[in-house]
Write a protein that holds these residues in place. Sequence first.
Motif, PDB file in Angstrom:
ATOM      1  N   LEU A   1       0.826  -1.211   0.000  1.00 35.37           N
ATOM      2  CA  LEU A   1       0.000   0.000   0.000  1.00 35.37           C
ATOM      3  C   LEU A   1       0.855   1.254   0.000  1.00 35.37           C
ATOM      4  O   LEU A   1       0.520   2.249  -0.662  1.00 35.37           O
ATOM      5  CB  LEU A   1      -0.926  -0.012   1.215  1.00 35.37           C
ATOM      6  CG  LEU A   1      -2.027  -1.085   1.185  1.00 35.37           C
ATOM      7  CD1 LEU A   1      -2.763  -1.124   2.513  1.00 35.37           C
ATOM      8  CD2 LEU A   1      -3.004  -0.820   0.044  1.00 35.37           C
ATOM      9  N   ARG A   2       1.973   1.236   0.725  1.00 32.27           N
ATOM     10  CA  ARG A   2       2.882   2.389   0.690  1.00 32.27           C
ATOM     11  C   ARG A   2       3.446   2.598  -0.712  1.00 32.27           C
ATOM     12  O   ARG A   2       3.581   3.741  -1.181  1.00 32.27           O
ATOM     13  CB  ARG A   2       4.019   2.176   1.702  1.00 32.27           C
ATOM     14  CG  ARG A   2       3.610   2.365   3.154  1.00 32.27           C
ATOM     15  CD  ARG A   2       4.693   1.871   4.095  1.00 32.27           C
ATOM     16  NE  ARG A   2       5.982   2.535   3.858  1.00 32.27           N
ATOM     17  CZ  ARG A   2       7.137   2.121   4.381  1.00 32.27           C
ATOM     18  NH1 ARG A   2       7.161   1.047   5.174  1.00 32.27           N
ATOM     19  NH2 ARG A   2       8.251   2.774   4.130  1.00 32.27           N
ATOM     20  N   GLY A   3       3.768   1.496  -1.383  1.00 32.33           N
ATOM     21  CA  GLY A   3       4.272   1.610  -2.754  1.00 32.33           C
ATOM     22  C   GLY A   3       3.264   2.241  -3.688  1.00 32.33           C
ATOM     23  O   GLY A   3       3.593   3.129  -4.494  1.00 32.33           O
ATOM     24  N   ILE A   4       1.994   1.811  -3.584  1.00 31.39           N
ATOM     25  CA  ILE A   4       0.954   2.385  -4.441  1.00 31.39           C
ATOM     26  C   ILE A   4       0.742   3.860  -4.106  1.00 31.39           C
ATOM     27  O   ILE A   4       0.556   4.700  -4.995  1.00 31.39           O
ATOM     28  CB  ILE A   4      -0.351   1.584  -4.283  1.00 31.39           C
ATOM     29  CG1 ILE A   4      -0.140   0.149  -4.769  1.00 31.39           C
ATOM     30  CG2 ILE A   4      -1.483   2.236  -5.063  1.00 31.39           C
ATOM     31  CD1 ILE A   4      -1.277  -0.786  -4.442  1.00 31.39           C
ATOM     32  N   ALA A   5       0.796   4.190  -2.802  1.00 35.35           N
ATOM     33  CA  ALA A   5       0.634   5.593  -2.400  1.00 35.35           C
ATOM     34  C   ALA A   5       1.753   6.459  -2.962  1.00 35.35           C
ATOM     35  O   ALA A   5       1.507   7.564  -3.472  1.00 35.35           O
ATOM     36  CB  ALA A   5       0.597   5.686  -0.874  1.00 35.35           C
TER      37      ALA A   5
END
Length: 406
Positions: free
Chosen positions: A35-39
């Motif tokens: 999720l951090r990567g997508i953010a």
Amino acid sequence: MDALITAAGRALSAGDPLGALNRVALRDDAPALALRGIAMAQLGDFTRARLLLQRASRAFGAREETARARCIVAEAEIALASRDLGWPTKRLDSARATLEAHGDLTNAAHARSLVARRLLLLGRLGQAEHALAQLEPSALPPALGAVHALTVAGIALRRLHTETARAALERAERSARLAGVPALLAEVESACLALNAPAARLVSHGQEHLLQLHEVEALLQSKALVIDACRHAVRDGDAVVSLATRPVLFALARLLGEAWPADVSRDALIARAFRTRFADDSHRIRLRVELGRLRAALAPLAGVRATPRGYLLEPGAASEVAVLARPIEGKHGEVLALLSDGEPWSSSALAMALGASQRNTQRALEALADAGKVQSFGRGRARRWIAPSVPGFTTTLLLPGPLPGA
């Protein structure tokens, strides 16, 4: 899955990367890393986003095939956004197959849409259409429905089917509003601007004016003999003679077309087609040879007749002759047209999209950088090139690809 992960996922779906990071920024478990990567990707930090997704993919266990496949799809989307068109597509195909096998049809459809969008950027319109045909638009969630419609519109724009493009953009706008994602709405707005922007310049009877895409489409469907300087071809209805690999012949055809119904002097043809200020007997002999080749190439559509002072273009069945040129012309215009979308491109991706060698593309970028028209950032393989939006460019028309109707 815990409540924070669920909340972060919903924030990302709504286009709120900061809200997602507020929930998972300090966590290093596999779902949080993904999720951090997508953010970070939504915030534009593609390098950091890719590293986080790769860490997440490694952190998921061997039995978590679906989660790893989703990371690969997200990484492919980042590669597309950063114009890394050489990213290994076999990994994406494998991930899509895994998602389909485990019943995650939404992310599998997202993977197919990424394939279609990449093919569109490369100008492979037929293959992009085939990829889209595997999707059922009515079964897609609003965000994916908007992406699907945008891709359909992009293909239609490249083929100069303006009514189809307009209808697809209307569907894209409705879906993007339902999705409520600001980035999607901005992309739809940008595509609408391209549809209504000046797409080409018409030169006829010594006069010129700008045309929108629908006017270009009407011109190519008319009974005029069109000398298309956007795609380096001569067209009369459905009959097309491509001169893309014969620049001297096209330069001569364009000069004759711009002067029609008058002729062009031999000295003017030599000076502009051969790029020399001085004409001698060798240039005049070469001119006769090149015009003989042009006459043979255009035989199905038009003739070239010698006059006392020069040469005259004689259209066959066509009643008019028109030259279709780019709104803004100059050296390395194709590279500028690609960069005018505002996205960062690598030189390898530009070369793939243009069908040119990477070294020639690098030379063009260096020349444009010296002229202050493009900028680069990063080093080595991470180097990317950007350019400010150039007024008057309609990128979709200028990209290399098949002629309308192909």
